[in-house]
Design an enzyme around this catalytic site. Sequence first.
Site, PDB file in Angstrom:
ATOM      1  N   VAL A 139      13.261   1.397  -0.038  1.00  0.00           N
ATOM      2  CA  VAL A 139      12.158   1.292  -0.984  1.00  0.00           C
ATOM      3  C   VAL A 139      12.709   0.996  -2.365  1.00  0.00           C
ATOM      4  O   VAL A 139      13.527   1.751  -2.904  1.00  0.00           O
ATOM      5  CB  VAL A 139      11.319   2.592  -1.025  1.00  0.00           C
ATOM      6  CG1 VAL A 139      10.216   2.490  -2.072  1.00  0.00           C
ATOM      7  CG2 VAL A 139      10.721   2.875   0.347  1.00  0.00           C
ATOM      8  N   CYS A 140      12.261  -0.101  -2.943  1.00  0.00           N
ATOM      9  CA  CYS A 140      12.743  -0.559  -4.250  1.00  0.00           C
ATOM     10  C   CYS A 140      11.697  -0.198  -5.310  1.00  0.00           C
ATOM     11  O   CYS A 140      10.616  -0.779  -5.350  1.00  0.00           O
ATOM     12  CB  CYS A 140      12.946  -2.067  -4.185  1.00  0.00           C
ATOM     13  SG  CYS A 140      13.891  -2.757  -5.540  1.00  0.00           S
TER      14      CYS A 140
END
Length: 322
Positions: A139-140
């Site tokens: 998850v960015c």
Amino acid sequence: MFFMFIIAGHEQVVVNKFKQFDCVVDYSDHYYYHQSKPNQKSNSHGTMMINNRNTMKRIMKEWEILEKNLPASIFVRVYEGRIDLLRAAIIGASKTPYHNGLFFFDLQFPSDYPNNPPKVYYRSFGLRLNPNLYNSGYVCLSLLNTWGGKGTERWCPDKSTILQVLLSLQGLVLNEKPYYNEPGIKPAWSWESYNADVFALSCKTMLYLMKKPARNFEGFIAAHFRDHASVILKACVAYWNGRVRIGLFDGDAPVGSKKKKVNVSKKFKDSMNELYPELYKAFNRIGASVKNLPEKLEDDGDGKPANGIIGKLKRFWEAMTT
């Protein structure tokens, strides 16, 4: 949301409401369950105990915040034997290509929490339906310090919370035009084209979730898709026929409309030709009311796709890239 089970051909309504926040026991399918931490130890029952009182106190505070403040579209489960673990389900918002979908995230508090942000894993089933959510589950997000950002955009030990993380995932990541989440090279030639890809991947995610539901959410997943099956299938029909821009279906797309149809790519039509019958069957198996809807997609026979030089250029580009 109430659970409804099919028993001997009859519908039985279970009055117990699925709680938005609850503490459960089974964490065996949690992404981080097998990872021991240097500042943890097992008690006599074999469960993991955080050895830092400040961290434990802060986690308890996070639980209280979540229990009191979760919006109606986010559901959370924490674990009696592993207070460092948490699972969240986010319902895709209306007016986005994620509408009516379910998206699951596994979180783990670090041993020095809140000095460092939680680890977050997206249960992707190998699909990348957002520039910020990798098919690996990575998850960015600036708030998690996994992407650049300044000031309050990044994790602040004194102010940032798990609730803030979940709201960011829902509002900033799973948004109306995720195409613009990517600051560099774009994932598609336009936001409309990317929304088409995203909606198809969201439908695939629905199928995966019904086949392999997240632990402690089995009844919730079945009930959610029973409740929303009709809207999801109607959206598929409307998008496939070019009645509405993909992601913007509001439950009503009249066939008799005199408006020009939205251009629909062959790639999207082919994807939905494959996915729609699978969705129909999966929804039917869990007891959803879908018999008044078509079992496969067909042209509604009203109007024609958008034409003109722009439409022709779009179709040419799509043909070259599919």
